[in-house]
Write an enzyme that holds these catalytic residues in place. Structure first.
Site, PDB file in Angstrom:
ATOM      1  N   ASP A  61      28.548  48.257  38.162  1.00 26.78           N
ATOM      2  CA  ASP A  61      29.725  47.180  38.875  1.00 26.78           C
ATOM      3  C   ASP A  61      29.317  47.164  40.375  1.00 26.78           C
ATOM      4  OD1 ASP A  61      31.466  45.704  40.035  1.00 26.78           O
ATOM      5  OD2 ASP A  61      33.225  46.659  39.394  1.00 26.78           O
ATOM      6  N   GLU A 108      30.823  39.705  35.824  1.00 25.08           N
ATOM      7  CA  GLU A 108      31.912  40.595  35.579  1.00 25.08           C
ATOM      8  C   GLU A 108      33.150  40.436  34.726  1.00 25.08           C
ATOM      9  OE1 GLU A 108      32.727  40.449  39.708  1.00 25.08           O
ATOM     10  OE2 GLU A 108      30.780  41.229  40.148  1.00 25.08           O
ATOM     11  N   LYS A 155      27.185  42.180  49.586  1.00 26.92           N
ATOM     12  CA  LYS A 155      27.420  41.386  48.460  1.00 26.92           C
ATOM     13  C   LYS A 155      27.388  39.919  48.871  1.00 26.92           C
ATOM     14  CE  LYS A 155      29.290  40.920  43.848  1.00 26.92           C
ATOM     15  NZ  LYS A 155      30.312  41.869  43.060  1.00 26.92           N
ATOM     16  N   ASP A 196      40.875  37.594  37.096  1.00 28.06           N
ATOM     17  CA  ASP A 196      40.291  38.568  37.910  1.00 28.06           C
ATOM     18  C   ASP A 196      40.317  38.147  39.292  1.00 28.06           C
ATOM     19  OD1 ASP A 196      38.957  40.331  39.557  1.00 28.06           O
ATOM     20  OD2 ASP A 196      36.913  39.893  38.502  1.00 28.06           O
TER      21      ASP A 196
END
Ligand code: AMP
Length: 604
Positions: A6, A167, A68, A189
């Protein structure tokens, strides 16, 4: 061994399955959460993870984090973050972002690869084995460029990236481990800065993503800001001093708000002290902060409803709701999920670890250690090509399960055309100008044939990682050209959302525009064909008929320069009707010509 990774904005995790049980590898502090932070120390080399965390405040100009956010993006995509983060960027004309540290500069891919290298080393140390293959997760909304950038970061770190997985999908897989069920799963999420919702269907161990949605500007940070503002109001009314006026106390206030938020996730009431001078103490209840944060939490509602709609499901058809991300520990968030999906959400796997565990599960599926489970992901935006008049010809639709390939056949528009431009676009709108341009390439070397004769097949292939390859072939001559769509900069998540939103908002107007353009193209082609036919056809019909045809031709020419689609259509029908007889005569003549010199017995 294939590991699951992850690669997060704030923290990254790496794991595997050991005898079927998830195992996450730990950093120097004993935690599996490895901060995605790199310090380029002046004399002591590069530090990664927890060792670099301190440098975030102590060696600010040589420490990079949140890389990211910049993966697969250009400078123009990220102006809002550039202002907030204390890094130096090289402002070259190239579209690729570079972080400047001293005399060197690094791309987000290189920073990502350093984090991945660190994770790889931790796993190798603990297992005593070489780790060179990985499954890496990305947000469901990551576009092609961002997925490619992530894959490239893996390769730079010496990892073969065997699969990129969304994800939320990974989270669902983690739960699939314990609970092989039949049903529809909502994965909610909510992290520090972003919100993602996915709905998956599970049947006999096969996971299929039905739809995804989200908001990239919604997360725990927004809750912290809302709480900070309210406690600032309390301080102001009690002391007469506004703590938001000072930059330094602003930062402390946000830090305190975050702490308070976490405490009130566990307790009903907290006694809180503002330690500045004059210091002041309050009792703050959970109900109170719930009133402060409710408007923000409710911003997650709309994407969930849209996702249900896209998945073609009613709330009572959701069988499980899974919580992912630190902010789902907020009780009000859990209540919202319960209200939306009519069931108590599941959070039995740590919401910080569930994605990495899911990646490890996928890794084990790929290396054959888990059987009977298959993952089917989807693409978030439709893909197509530009056709005549700037209209989009969609080839693969949004939410299609990947891997997928689809093709359409087109032709040329002009006589003797020897090349065609293929313009690949992404988005939901009807016209090219409202979508995102992904790539352009040319198919050359076509035989010079009359318009409409060449058959050009355009094939779109989206692989299991969501990466697009486009191939164009002229079928009669097998002339071929292809591209792997690898745009030099990507689409921002906000753009993805805006494009989806705009497509819903403008659906009706878009269709009107599209029909008008299509009618004009049809009219134009009919006018040309009629003018050409009249050259020889005129001699076959009487002058009255020619006059009628010419009249209808003029009426159509006039209508097609205007905007009345229905009028254009009416004149197309009229001209088609008036030329029918001449067309029949021309066809008969052509057949006679073709048969000239042949015996009837020769014809098939
Ligand atoms: P993630 O991006 O998934 O690591 O989530 C980070 C966010 O979760 C941050 O905004 C944290 O403040 C928030 N968070 C972590 N633990 C808690 C908690 N116990 N209660 C409320 N928010 C939390």
């Amino acid at each position: 061994m294939i590991v699951g990774i992850d690669l997060g904005t704030t923290n990254s995790l790496i794991g595997t399955l050991e005898k079927g049980r998830p195992k996450l590898f730990k950093g120097e502090d004993g935690s599996p959460l490895i901060p995605s932070i790199i310090e380029f120390h002046e004399t002591e080399g590069t530090r990664v993870g927890i060792l670099a965390k301190k440098a975030q405040t102590e060696n600010i100009s040589r420490t990079i984090y949140s890389a990211k956010r910049f993966m697969g993006r250009g400078l123009s995509d990220v102006t809002q973050w550039i202002k907030l983060l204390p890094f130096d960027f090289s402002h070259s004309t190239e579209q690729l972002i570079r972080f400047t540290v001293g005399s060197k500069s690094y791309t987000p891919m290189e920073i990502g690869s350093l984090v991945l290298k660190k994770l790889k080393t931790l796993a190798e140390k603990e297992t005593g084995q070489i780790v060179d293959k990985a499954v890496i997760t990305v947000p469901a909304y990551f576009n092609d460029a961002q997925r490619q950038a992530t894959k490239f970061a893996g390769e730079l770190a010496g990892l073969e990236v065997v699969r990129i997985v969304n994800e939320p999908t990974a989270a669902c897989l983690a739960y699939g481990l314990q609970k092989k069920t039949f049903g529809n799963i909502a994965v909610f999420d909510l992290g520090g800065g972003t919100f993602d919702i996915s709905i998956l269907r599970v049947a006999d161990g096969v996971f299929e993503v039905l739809a995804t949605n989200g908001n990239t500007a919604l997360g725990g940070d927004d809750l912290d800001h809302a709480i900070a503002e309210k406690i600032a109001e309390k301080i102001l009314s009690a002391t007469g001093i506004d703590p938001l006026l000072e930059k330094s106390s602003q930062a402390i206030l946000i830090h305190e708000a975050e702490k308070l938020k976490r405490q009130l996730s566990e307790s009903e009431m907290v006694t809180w002290t503002w330690a500045d001078s004059p210091s002041i103490t309050f009792n703050i209840t959970r109900t109170e902060i719930e009133n402060w944060i409710r408007p923000i939490v409710e911003r997650a509602k709309e994407p969930c409803l849209q996702c249900l709609k896209d998945a073609n499901l009613k709330p009572n058809q959701i069988t499980d709701a899974i919580l992912v991300g630190g902010s789902t520990r907020v009780p009000l968030v859990k209540k919202l999920v319960q209200e939306l999906f009519l069931r108590e959400p599941i959070a039995t796997i740590n919401p910080d670890e569930v994605v990495a565990i899911g990646a490890a599960v996928q890794a084990n599926i790929l290396n054959g250690q888990i059987s009977g489970m298959l993952l089917l992901d989807v693409i978030p935006l439709s893909l197509g090509i530009e056709t005549m008049g700037g209209v989009v010809g969609k080839i693969i639709h949004r939410n299609s399960t990947i891997p997928i390939s689809a093709s359409e056949t087109y032709s040329t528009y002009v006589d003797g055309q020897v090349s065609v431009d293929i313009h690949v676009v992404q988005g939901e709108r009807e016209l090219v100008k409202d979508n995102r341009s992904l790539s352009r390439f040319q198919l050359k070397g076509l035989p010079p044939l009359p318009a409409g004769i060449p058959k050009i097949e355009v094939e779109f292939i989206v692989d299991a990682n969501g990466i697009l390859n486009v191939k164009a072939t002229e079928l009669r001559t097998a002339t071929c050209a292809s591209v792997c769509v690898n745009p030099s900069y990507g689409l921002t998540d906000t753009e993805v959302e805006k494009m989806l939103f705009d497509s819903f908002e403008n659906a009706e107007a878009d269709f009107e525009d599209r029909f008008l353009i299509e009618s004009k193209i049809e009219a134009d082609s009919l006018i040309r064909a009629t003018q050409k036919a009249l050259l020889t056809g005129q001699a076959l019909v009487d002058s009255n008929e020619t006059l009628q045809i010419e009249k209808s031709l003029m009426k159509l020419q006039e209508a097609s320069s205007g905007k009345d689609r229905k009028l254009i259509k009416a004149h197309i029908d009229e001209l088609t009707e008036n030329t029918k007889h001449m067309a029949e005569l021309l066809l008969n003549q052509a057949v006679r010509e073709a048969l000239k010199g042949k015996n009837l017995g020769d014809t098939p």
